[in-house]
Enzyme design. Structure first.
Site, PDB file in Angstrom:
ATOM      1  N   GLU A  49     -25.561  -1.453  23.920  1.00 27.18           N
ATOM      2  CA  GLU A  49     -25.589  -2.059  22.583  1.00 27.18           C
ATOM      3  C   GLU A  49     -27.002  -2.530  22.259  1.00 27.18           C
ATOM      4  O   GLU A  49     -27.800  -2.829  23.160  1.00 27.18           O
ATOM      5  CB  GLU A  49     -24.610  -3.248  22.557  1.00 27.18           C
ATOM      6  CG  GLU A  49     -24.534  -3.954  21.212  1.00 27.18           C
ATOM      7  CD  GLU A  49     -23.365  -4.934  21.105  1.00 27.18           C
ATOM      8  OE1 GLU A  49     -22.796  -5.298  22.149  1.00 27.18           O
ATOM      9  OE2 GLU A  49     -23.037  -5.329  19.972  1.00 27.18           O
ATOM     10  N   ASN A 196     -15.201  -2.177  15.315  1.00 28.98           N
ATOM     11  CA  ASN A 196     -15.157  -2.783  16.646  1.00 28.98           C
ATOM     12  C   ASN A 196     -14.605  -4.197  16.514  1.00 28.98           C
ATOM     13  O   ASN A 196     -14.990  -4.928  15.591  1.00 28.98           O
ATOM     14  CB  ASN A 196     -16.580  -2.845  17.225  1.00 28.98           C
ATOM     15  CG  ASN A 196     -16.670  -3.760  18.446  1.00 28.98           C
ATOM     16  OD1 ASN A 196     -16.210  -3.410  19.520  1.00 28.98           O
ATOM     17  ND2 ASN A 196     -17.252  -4.953  18.273  1.00 28.98           N
ATOM     18  N   GLU A 197     -13.713  -4.565  17.420  1.00 25.45           N
ATOM     19  CA  GLU A 197     -13.147  -5.921  17.415  1.00 25.45           C
ATOM     20  C   GLU A 197     -12.858  -6.357  15.975  1.00 25.45           C
ATOM     21  O   GLU A 197     -13.372  -7.380  15.494  1.00 25.45           O
ATOM     22  CB  GLU A 197     -14.062  -6.921  18.142  1.00 25.45           C
ATOM     23  CG  GLU A 197     -14.168  -6.614  19.624  1.00 25.45           C
ATOM     24  CD  GLU A 197     -14.778  -7.713  20.484  1.00 25.45           C
ATOM     25  OE1 GLU A 197     -15.313  -8.696  19.948  1.00 25.45           O
ATOM     26  OE2 GLU A 197     -14.698  -7.566  21.723  1.00 25.45           O
ATOM     27  N   GLU A 320     -14.501  -1.967  26.461  1.00 21.82           N
ATOM     28  CA  GLU A 320     -15.376  -3.087  26.861  1.00 21.82           C
ATOM     29  C   GLU A 320     -14.648  -3.840  27.953  1.00 21.82           C
ATOM     30  O   GLU A 320     -13.561  -4.388  27.717  1.00 21.82           O
ATOM     31  CB  GLU A 320     -15.678  -4.029  25.687  1.00 21.82           C
ATOM     32  CG  GLU A 320     -16.731  -3.494  24.750  1.00 21.82           C
ATOM     33  CD  GLU A 320     -17.141  -4.489  23.676  1.00 21.82           C
ATOM     34  OE1 GLU A 320     -17.159  -5.711  23.941  1.00 21.82           O
ATOM     35  OE2 GLU A 320     -17.432  -4.035  22.557  1.00 21.82           O
ATOM     36  N   GLN A 369     -22.346  -4.114  30.289  1.00 19.80           N
ATOM     37  CA  GLN A 369     -22.963  -3.005  29.610  1.00 19.80           C
ATOM     38  C   GLN A 369     -23.874  -2.297  30.609  1.00 19.80           C
ATOM     39  O   GLN A 369     -23.962  -2.710  31.764  1.00 19.80           O
ATOM     40  CB  GLN A 369     -23.720  -3.493  28.396  1.00 19.80           C
ATOM     41  CG  GLN A 369     -22.822  -4.159  27.347  1.00 19.80           C
ATOM     42  CD  GLN A 369     -23.505  -4.349  25.993  1.00 19.80           C
ATOM     43  OE1 GLN A 369     -24.623  -3.933  25.754  1.00 19.80           O
ATOM     44  NE2 GLN A 369     -22.775  -5.039  25.091  1.00 19.80           N
TER      45      GLN A 369
HETATM   46  O1  AHR Z   1     -20.388  -6.766  24.932  1.00 17.39           O
HETATM   47  C1  AHR Z   1     -20.786  -7.860  24.169  1.00 17.39           C
HETATM   48  C2  AHR Z   1     -19.906  -8.097  22.965  1.00 17.39           C
HETATM   49  O2  AHR Z   1     -18.622  -8.452  23.391  1.00 17.39           O
HETATM   50  C3  AHR Z   1     -19.667  -6.932  22.053  1.00 17.39           C
HETATM   51  O3  AHR Z   1     -20.672  -6.757  21.119  1.00 17.39           O
HETATM   52  C4  AHR Z   1     -18.394  -7.305  21.365  1.00 17.39           C
HETATM   53  O4  AHR Z   1     -17.644  -6.188  20.954  1.00 17.39           O
HETATM   54  C5  AHR Z   1     -17.678  -8.168  22.384  1.00 17.39           C
HETATM   55  O5  AHR Z   1     -17.215  -9.336  21.837  1.00 17.39           O
END
Ligand code: AHR
Length: 516
Positions: A49, A196-197, A320, A369
């Protein structure tokens, strides 16, 4: 939430046996005659990211940097990741994705707009890494691309045109623009996610509203068969099943997978998550206990998919996952930089074994990540780089990519317990690799006691096993820039005696071996 629980009486008996110093022998039986689903290589995917030094500094240094690079991507980091056979990279977020406008990241780099990364530290985002740079990275890695579209602040037109820009052939204006920007041939997008989310940073939506938006948007996401990526709907988190339920009912025939997020915190408190190093055994235990909840989360969501999607068209994809600790003292809290220890490697291996057991539905995951952020493979400091224990766990499990899972049963497992709670001591997984060999992974979650494991392959004798072990003296052993090889795999082998193969699995260790 139905996290895995041990029956109270069994737990009490196991705990008192342990207290009395009893050492049980665990029986692991692999049924080689009943192969299960293929473990999709994408289960070993990773997430990169625009966050802290996750991309800028950690992977991308720019073509003019003194740090050796290929078209801006660091040679040392990319080389190490290539050795991991990273199959898939998810980009550009995360929360960042829902504020990312792809046209900001194409064309001459010095003309790209500078924005503010409002999610992660409020730092300037100069858009030096955009679509072409990302595809150069995955090309250098030999990985596939998972692109996450912006639902939160984007439009269906923007998402549809981005896919057209990336994948279209021929004379369309967008294909020509891509060619003008240096890439006449189309890029291959393997997965395309809408938002996302959505329940949080992606727009604070409710599942039914998101489902309608997904239906609306994907009506305009067009690409010829064979070019169109797998379409992903952004799902729920943790113990939630509501998102999987609503999305699998409302998006039948429109989605290839529903994503899911679950982070392992040593505590359950987002304000005081626990330290990455120097933690007490109680936090080793709670980390194991909390990461193993993934098994129950997958089981509960898969049960819903089995009801709503018995044809198994929709995958359940945790895109994630990993550990999330308090940030390293002295670092920017918005950069999510944390150290990585043997505990993280054990967490990774436990999750791999869980994903393998659900290989028919879990067809893709992405650890959070890749570099310098959360549970990273690699940490960097300017020109220096260190491979983390998590890196080595990924490396040891490479033979499981695209292997065929084999059913494993454990009998007489030990219990690792603390304060009246317990988790299974040994976790095991097995698969038939692409090379025809039977691979066996054993993880001991107990940081103090070794366990003897008798391995039995039903329908065949195993004379010996050979592979690698990852362990260290301390629970929080880590690799540093000064001492890079504290936690590193070592050769491991065992030979059957009297027709019986017994493996002593040291405390806090991971063993991956091939049967001979
Ligand atoms: O991985 C860090 C963050 O965690 C991501 O940007 C988000 O999708 C999650 O809350």
């Amino acid at each position: 939430m139905k996290a895995p629980k041990l029956h109270a009486v069994a737990l009490a008996a196991a705990l008192s046996a342990l207290a009395a110093g009893a050492s049980a022998q665990v029986n692991v039986t692999i049924d080689a005659a009943k192969p299960g689903a293929v473990i999709n290589k994408d289960v070993y995917g990773q997430f990169a990211e625009h966050l802290g030094a996750g991309i800028y500094g950690g992977l991308w240094v720019g073509p003019d940097s003194k740090i050796p690079n290929t078209r801006g991507w660091r040679n040392d980091v990319v080389g190490a990741l290539r050795d991991l056979h990273v199959p898939l990279v998810r980009w550009p977020g995360g929360c960042f994705a829902d504020e990312y406008h792809w046209r900001d990241g194409i064309g001459a780099r010095d003309k790209r707009p500078v924005k503010v990364n409002t999610n992660w530290g409020g730092v300037p985002e100069n858009n030096a890494v955009g679509t072409h740079e990302f595809f150069d990275l995955v090309g250098q890695l030999g990985a596939d691309a998972y692109v996450n579209a912006n639902l939160g602040t984007g439009t269906p037109q923007e998402a549809s045109e981005w896919l057209e820009y990336m994948t279209s052939e021929g004379k369309s204006t967008l294909a020509q623009l891509r060619a003008k920007n240096g890439h006449p041939a189309p890029f291959k997008v393997s997965y395309y996610a809408i938002g996302n989310e959505a329940w949080g940073c992606g727009g604070n939506m409710r599942p039914a509203y998101y489902a309608d938006l997904y239906r609306h948007w994907t009506s305009f996401i067009k690409a010829p068969a064979g070019v169109k990526p797998k379409m992903l709907a952004s799902g729920g988190q943790g113990e939630e099943t509501i998102w999987t339920d609503v999305l699998s009912r409302e998006l039948k025939g429109m989605t290839d997978g529903i994503t899911h997020h679950y982070y392992t915190l040593p505590t359950s408190d987002w304000k005081v998550k626990g330290a990455a190093t120097g933690f007490p055994e109680a936090e080793w235990f709670s980390t194991m206990e909390r990461t193993l909840k993934m098994e129950g989360f997958i089981r509960d969501n898969v049960a819903i998919l089995d009801k709503n999607d018995p044809e198994k068209k929709i995958a359940f994809d945790p895109d994630e996952w990993g550990t999330w600790y308090d940030v390293e003292p002295g670092t920017n809290p918005g950069f999510l930089y944390q150290r990585n220890t043997l505990r993280d490697a054990v967490v990774a291996a436990l999750n791999f074994n869980i994903f393998h057991a659900h290989a028919d539905r879990v067809r893709m995951t992405a650890i959070a990540q890749m570099v310098n952020v959360l549970q990273a493979m690699i940490l960097t400091d300017n020109g220096k780089m260190v491979l983390t224990p998590t890196y080595w766990a990924y490396k040891m499990y490479v033979p499981f990519q695209n292997a065929t899972s084999l059913p494993v049963t454990l009998a007489n497992n030990t219990t690792y317990g603390m304060n009246g709670k317990g988790v299974p001591g040994i976790s095991a997984s097995a698969a038939r690799g692409a090379d025809g060999k039977t691979y066996i992974a054993l993880v001991n979650a107990n940081p103090k006691d070794a366990t003897e494991v008798a391995v039995n392959v039903a329908g065949g004798n195993v004379g010996a096993v050979r592979g690698q072990i990852l362990t260290a003296d301390a629970m929080d052993a880590q690799n540093t820039f000064e001492h890079k090889d504290v936690v590193k795999p070592a050769p491991f082998s065992a030979t059957a005696a009297g027709g019986k193969l017994t493996i002593k699995v040291p405390a806090k260790s991971i063993i991956v071996v091939a049967a001979e």
